[in-house]
Write a protein that holds these residues in place. Structure first.
Motif, PDB file in Angstrom:
ATOM      1  N   HIS A   5     -44.855   0.540  60.126  1.00 47.05           N
ATOM      2  CA  HIS A   5     -46.005   1.423  60.240  1.00 47.05           C
ATOM      3  C   HIS A   5     -45.525   2.872  60.247  1.00 47.05           C
ATOM      4  CE1 HIS A   5     -48.562  -1.993  61.371  1.00 47.05           C
ATOM      5  NE2 HIS A   5     -47.449  -2.434  61.909  1.00 47.05           N
ATOM      6  N   LYS A   7     -47.060   7.300  59.787  1.00 45.84           N
ATOM      7  CA  LYS A   7     -48.175   8.239  59.710  1.00 45.84           C
ATOM      8  C   LYS A   7     -47.672   9.563  59.164  1.00 45.84           C
ATOM      9  CE  LYS A   7     -47.611   9.659  64.482  1.00 45.84           C
ATOM     10  NZ  LYS A   7     -48.189   9.760  65.805  1.00 45.84           N
ATOM     11  N   GLN A  12     -53.520  12.189  60.657  1.00 46.31           N
ATOM     12  CA  GLN A  12     -54.822  11.895  60.045  1.00 46.31           C
ATOM     13  C   GLN A  12     -54.743  10.667  59.131  1.00 46.31           C
ATOM     14  OE1 GLN A  12     -57.117  15.415  58.804  1.00 46.31           O
ATOM     15  NE2 GLN A  12     -57.394  14.414  56.828  1.00 46.31           N
ATOM     16  N   VAL A  13     -53.560  10.416  58.568  1.00 45.43           N
ATOM     17  CA  VAL A  13     -53.357   9.269  57.671  1.00 45.43           C
ATOM     18  C   VAL A  13     -52.274   8.363  58.259  1.00 45.43           C
ATOM     19  CG1 VAL A  13     -52.642   8.546  55.359  1.00 45.43           C
ATOM     20  CG2 VAL A  13     -53.998  10.629  55.646  1.00 45.43           C
ATOM     21  N   GLU A  14     -52.586   7.056  58.293  1.00 47.56           N
ATOM     22  CA  GLU A  14     -51.606   6.080  58.755  1.00 47.56           C
ATOM     23  C   GLU A  14     -51.462   4.998  57.701  1.00 47.56           C
ATOM     24  OE1 GLU A  14     -52.633   4.664  62.661  1.00 47.56           O
ATOM     25  OE2 GLU A  14     -52.607   6.678  63.515  1.00 47.56           O
ATOM     26  N   TRP A  15     -50.315   4.346  57.684  1.00 45.59           N
ATOM     27  CA  TRP A  15     -50.048   3.332  56.672  1.00 45.59           C
ATOM     28  C   TRP A  15     -49.219   2.189  57.236  1.00 45.59           C
ATOM     29  CZ3 TRP A  15     -44.816   3.268  56.377  1.00 45.59           C
ATOM     30  CH2 TRP A  15     -44.139   4.454  56.631  1.00 45.59           C
ATOM     31  N   THR A  54     -54.051   2.537  56.345  1.00 45.96           N
ATOM     32  CA  THR A  54     -54.846   1.932  57.420  1.00 45.96           C
ATOM     33  C   THR A  54     -55.744   2.947  58.128  1.00 45.96           C
ATOM     34  OG1 THR A  54     -52.972   2.217  58.935  1.00 45.96           O
ATOM     35  CG2 THR A  54     -53.180   0.087  57.827  1.00 45.96           C
ATOM     36  N   LYS A  55     -55.531   4.252  57.858  1.00 49.44           N
ATOM     37  CA  LYS A  55     -56.376   5.276  58.480  1.00 49.44           C
ATOM     38  C   LYS A  55     -56.403   6.506  57.579  1.00 49.44           C
ATOM     39  CE  LYS A  55     -56.510   8.369  62.474  1.00 49.44           C
ATOM     40  NZ  LYS A  55     -55.688   8.917  63.563  1.00 49.44           N
ATOM     41  N   GLY A  56     -57.564   7.081  57.393  1.00 52.59           N
ATOM     42  CA  GLY A  56     -57.690   8.311  56.622  1.00 52.59           C
ATOM     43  C   GLY A  56     -57.684   8.069  55.127  1.00 52.59           C
ATOM     44  N   LYS A  57     -57.760   9.155  54.388  1.00 48.72           N
ATOM     45  CA  LYS A  57     -57.745   9.099  52.928  1.00 48.72           C
ATOM     46  C   LYS A  57     -56.739  10.108  52.400  1.00 48.72           C
ATOM     47  CE  LYS A  57     -62.246   7.267  52.036  1.00 48.72           C
ATOM     48  NZ  LYS A  57     -63.424   7.215  51.243  1.00 48.72           N
ATOM     49  N   CYS A  76     -51.482  13.817  52.367  1.00 48.63           N
ATOM     50  CA  CYS A  76     -52.524  14.041  53.370  1.00 48.63           C
ATOM     51  C   CYS A  76     -53.238  15.352  53.042  1.00 48.63           C
ATOM     52  CB  CYS A  76     -51.901  14.101  54.756  1.00 48.63           C
ATOM     53  SG  CYS A  76     -53.057  14.653  56.035  1.00 48.63           S
TER      54      CYS A  76
END
Ligand SMILES: [Zn+2]
Ligand SMILES: [Zn+2]
Length: 82
Positions: A5, A7, A12-15, A54-57, A76
């Motif tokens: 995981h 970020k 703001q963006v997670e992966w 998994t979070k943000g665009k 980001c």
């Protein structure tokens, strides 16, 4: 195969990524120097299906490499981490 995981700098963006192996590439091309601000970049190549945001665009832009093929760069929109 375990998932890693991460970020971006601002969070703001997670992966999440599943790595089939831990092999990576140190690239010294002019593009990597320009994008990373250093003498090389450390790259991990993964199949598209193994990476999930998994979070943000992400924002994206496209440039054309020396081969003439398009390269999509994702980052980001807030902190510009690639
Ligand atoms: Zn960010
Ligand atoms: Zn490069």
């Amino acid at each position: 195969m375990t998932a890693d995981h991460g970020k971006c700098h601002c969070g703001q963006v997670e992966w999440e990524v599943k790595l089939e192996d831990r092999a990576h590439i140190l690239c010294h091309c002019d593009t990597c120097k320009q994008l990373g601000g250093g003498t090389y970049s450390l790259n991990q190549i993964v199949p598209k299906d193994n990476l999930k945001i998994t979070k943000g665009k992400l924002n994206t832009y496209t440039y054309y490499g020396d081969s003439g093929k398009p390269v999509n760069c994702y980052y980001c929109p807030n902190c510009t981490s690639q």
